[in-house]
Design a protein around this motif. Structure first.
Motif, short mmCIF file in Angstrom:
data_model
loop_
_atom_site.label_atom_id
_atom_site.label_comp_id
_atom_site.label_asym_id
_atom_site.label_seq_id
_atom_site.Cartn_x
_atom_site.Cartn_y
_atom_site.Cartn_z
N LEU A 173 36.31 25.98 175.34
CA LEU A 173 35.63 24.96 176.13
C LEU A 173 34.12 25.05 175.95
N GLU A 174 33.60 26.27 175.98
CA GLU A 174 32.16 26.46 175.77
C GLU A 174 31.74 25.98 174.40
N GLU A 175 32.50 26.33 173.37
CA GLU A 175 32.14 25.95 172.00
C GLU A 175 32.24 24.44 171.77
N GLU A 183 32.96 27.93 182.39
CA GLU A 183 32.59 28.97 183.34
C GLU A 183 33.68 29.16 184.39
N THR A 184 34.22 28.07 184.90
CA THR A 184 35.27 28.17 185.92
C THR A 184 36.50 28.87 185.37
N VAL A 185 36.95 28.44 184.20
CA VAL A 185 38.16 29.03 183.60
C VAL A 185 37.92 30.49 183.25
N GLY A 186 36.75 30.82 182.72
CA GLY A 186 36.45 32.20 182.38
C GLY A 186 36.45 33.11 183.59
N ARG A 187 35.84 32.66 184.65
CA ARG A 187 35.82 33.46 185.88
C ARG A 187 37.22 33.66 186.44
N MET A 188 38.03 32.61 186.42
CA MET A 188 39.41 32.71 186.92
C MET A 188 40.23 33.65 186.05
N GLY A 189 40.02 33.59 184.75
CA GLY A 189 40.76 34.46 183.85
C GLY A 189 40.48 35.93 184.10
N LEU A 190 39.24 36.25 184.43
CA LEU A 190 38.89 37.65 184.69
C LEU A 190 39.50 38.17 185.98
N VAL A 191 39.78 37.29 186.90
CA VAL A 191 40.50 37.70 188.12
C VAL A 191 41.91 38.14 187.75
N VAL A 192 42.51 37.43 186.81
CA VAL A 192 43.87 37.74 186.37
C VAL A 192 43.89 38.97 185.46
N SER A 193 42.95 39.03 184.51
CA SER A 193 42.88 40.13 183.53
C SER A 193 41.46 40.68 183.51
N ALA A 204 29.31 34.43 179.44
CA ALA A 204 27.95 34.76 178.98
C ALA A 204 27.44 33.69 178.02
N HIS A 205 28.32 33.17 177.16
CA HIS A 205 27.95 32.09 176.26
C HIS A 205 27.51 30.85 177.03
N VAL A 206 28.20 30.56 178.13
CA VAL A 206 27.83 29.40 178.94
C VAL A 206 26.39 29.53 179.43
N TYR A 207 26.04 30.73 179.91
CA TYR A 207 24.68 30.94 180.40
C TYR A 207 23.66 30.78 179.27
N ASP A 208 24.04 31.23 178.06
CA ASP A 208 23.15 31.06 176.91
C ASP A 208 22.95 29.59 176.60
N MET A 209 24.04 28.83 176.56
CA MET A 209 23.96 27.43 176.14
C MET A 209 23.39 26.52 177.22
N THR A 210 23.34 26.99 178.46
CA THR A 210 22.74 26.19 179.53
C THR A 210 21.36 26.74 179.91
N CYS A 211 20.85 27.66 179.08
CA CYS A 211 19.48 28.16 179.23
C CYS A 211 19.23 28.78 180.61
N ARG A 426 22.34 22.06 174.34
CA ARG A 426 22.19 23.07 175.38
C ARG A 426 21.98 22.40 176.74
N ALA A 427 22.88 21.47 177.01
CA ALA A 427 22.90 20.77 178.30
C ALA A 427 21.58 20.04 178.57
N GLY A 428 20.85 19.72 177.49
CA GLY A 428 19.59 19.01 177.64
C GLY A 428 18.48 19.84 178.24
N ARG A 429 18.66 21.15 178.21
CA ARG A 429 17.68 22.04 178.83
C ARG A 429 16.83 22.75 177.79
#
Length: 457
Positions: A173-175, A183-193, A204-211, A426-429
């Protein structure tokens, strides 16, 4: 016949061997350093385990090292012999076929064999993760996403691979630019695994790409356990943290992470070299003196000039050789790249030809301060650089070099166009790199205006 941890029929000789195999699968999902140990135990307990040999071969090919192709070929031979002596399932045969295609250099064909498995066995997390990994080598973000989304319906709440599937989904999704969902899916996945370093790094990639470097540092804060168990992938997560500090102008923290984590172990894995070379390049573009840190990278890369497994690896070896001023090794590497591109024996050779040769010529010219040639070649390669593999964040070093070459060569309009396109993705940022380059372009135009407005004497 037994069923593995993901519910897949597996032709293996004992429950003990199956237990070791299940440990292999779960370690692989989390990028665990123990993966080869568990796989070695599996094959010791069942030397005739065809699927184990096939997966071993693919693991070695994913390392992108020329000398390991012989090991992969041996694994393919053992897998094929085992399948002849002990009938395997159609699913297991498809893994063997995927290894054969991968070994022969037809990566898209290897993916097709893995997707054939998923069409019949959508809950097979091993096939999903391997398809994801090979697509990553090809920079195929759309394909990664389509593959994962096609099998999501087979993953109920109790599926042991659910969290890892979500990590792969988050990354894809990020790519493909869906940052909020990623970000939502990644955070939810870490709760599971909680040990899914791939999912953690997707966020972390999301934070990079959204500056949002500050948000990224907060995300990684206190989550070291999610990547401490990893193989060399842990260096990559530290690299992401260093990028966040870099964007905040905290160069001392960047260099400290480089020395204590990213290059604490002087490995020669191409992924570790890419972390290091791309980080040093970014620092130097920002005017930071990196001292003698190029030297050990150049020493290692001098020994990899004949590799030619992945253009992504070659371009980062080239960065190291340029940084270390190894002119003879640069000539050797460039010569080999031209030979490979001309031969077109494999899919990688075709990528070597385009965008590889233009990108390499651009990097070499940049190292020689021939910024006009650097910009022309890097800009020519730019539209197809995704096929060189890796992620947007990893390829951004080439984007930065292209923009900087354009500014230094006086191609201000062209550099600005690329800079705006980069910002759009990068989300226009605007990150600190973009802000600094927009300022340089403005200064360059002002200086040009002053020169042209001075009356002749």
């Amino acid at each position: 016949m037994y069923q593995d941890v993901f519910g897949q029929d597996t032709t293996i000789n004992s429950r003990d061997a199956l237990g070791a195999w299940n440990n292999t699968l779960m370690a692989f999902m989390s990028h665990g350093a123990s993966t080869p140990t568990h796989l070695g135990e599996t094959l010791t307990l069942d030397p005739n385990f065809a699927l184990g040999h096939a997966v071993k071969g693919m693991f070695y090919l994913l390392l992108g090292r020329r000398e390991l192709t012989d090991t992969a070929r041996e694994a393919l031979g053992l897998a094929e012999a085992a399948a002849l002596s002990n009938a395997v399932t159609a699913r297991e045969q498809s893994f063997i076929n995927a290894l054969k295609a991968f070994y022969e250099g037809t990566l898209t064909q290897a993916i097709r064999h893995l997707e054939d498995i998923l069409a019949v066995h959508p809950a097979d997390t091993l096939a999903m993760k391997l398809s994801h990994a090979i697509r990553f080598v090809l920079g195929d973000g759309e394909g990664m996403r389509a593959s994962v989304e096609a099998v999501m319906g087979a993953y109920g709440p109790d599926h042991p691979g659910r969290g890892y599937l979500m990590g792969c989904h988050a990354f894809s999704l990020e790519e493909t630019g869906e940052y909020a969902r990623a970000e939502t899916v990644g955070r939810m996945g870490l709760v599971v695994s909680p040990d899914d370093a791939w999912g953690l790094h997707a966020v972390a990639h999301v934070y990079d790409m959204t500056c949002d470097a500050e948000g990224g540092l907060k995300w990684l804060e206190g989550r070291d356990a999610a990547w401490a168990h990893c193989n060399n992938f842990r260096y990559h997560v530290w690299w992401h943290k260093a990028l966040m500090h870099l964007d905040m102008g905290q160069n001392k923290e960047v260099l400290a992470l480089y020395d204590t984590e990213i290059r604490a172990d002087k490995t020669d894995d191409y992924r570790d070299i890419s972390n290091a070379t791309s980080l040093l390049s970014r620092l130097e573009l920002n005017g930071v003196n990196v001292g003698d840190r190029w030297e050990e990278l150049a020493d290692i890369s001098t020994n990899r000039t004949e590799d030619g497994c992945l253009i992504f690896a070659d371009l980062h070896y080239l960065l190291a050789l340029i940084g270390g001023s190894r002119k003879q090794a640069i000539t050797t590497l460039m010569g080999r790249m031209h030979r490979d591109a001309k031969s077109c024996r494999s899919q990688m050779d075709r990528i070597m030809a385009s965008p590889g040769l233009n990108a390499a010529a651009g990097l070499e010219a940049f190292g020689e301060a021939d910024f006009k040639s650097a910009f022309v070649n890097l800009a020519r390669a730019r539209n197809s650089m995704q096929s060189a593999g890796g992620s947007h964040a990893q390829r951004d070093v080439f984007e930065r070099l292209t923009i900087d070459a354009g500014i230094r060569a006086g191609f201000l309009d062209e550099a600005e166009t690329i800079l705006k396109d980069r910002m759009g993705k990068r989300a226009g940022r605007e990150d600190s790199y973009a802000a600094a380059r927009f300022s340089l372009i403005s200064q360059g135009r002002d200086a040009s205006s002053c020169v042209t407005s001075v009356p002749a004497e």
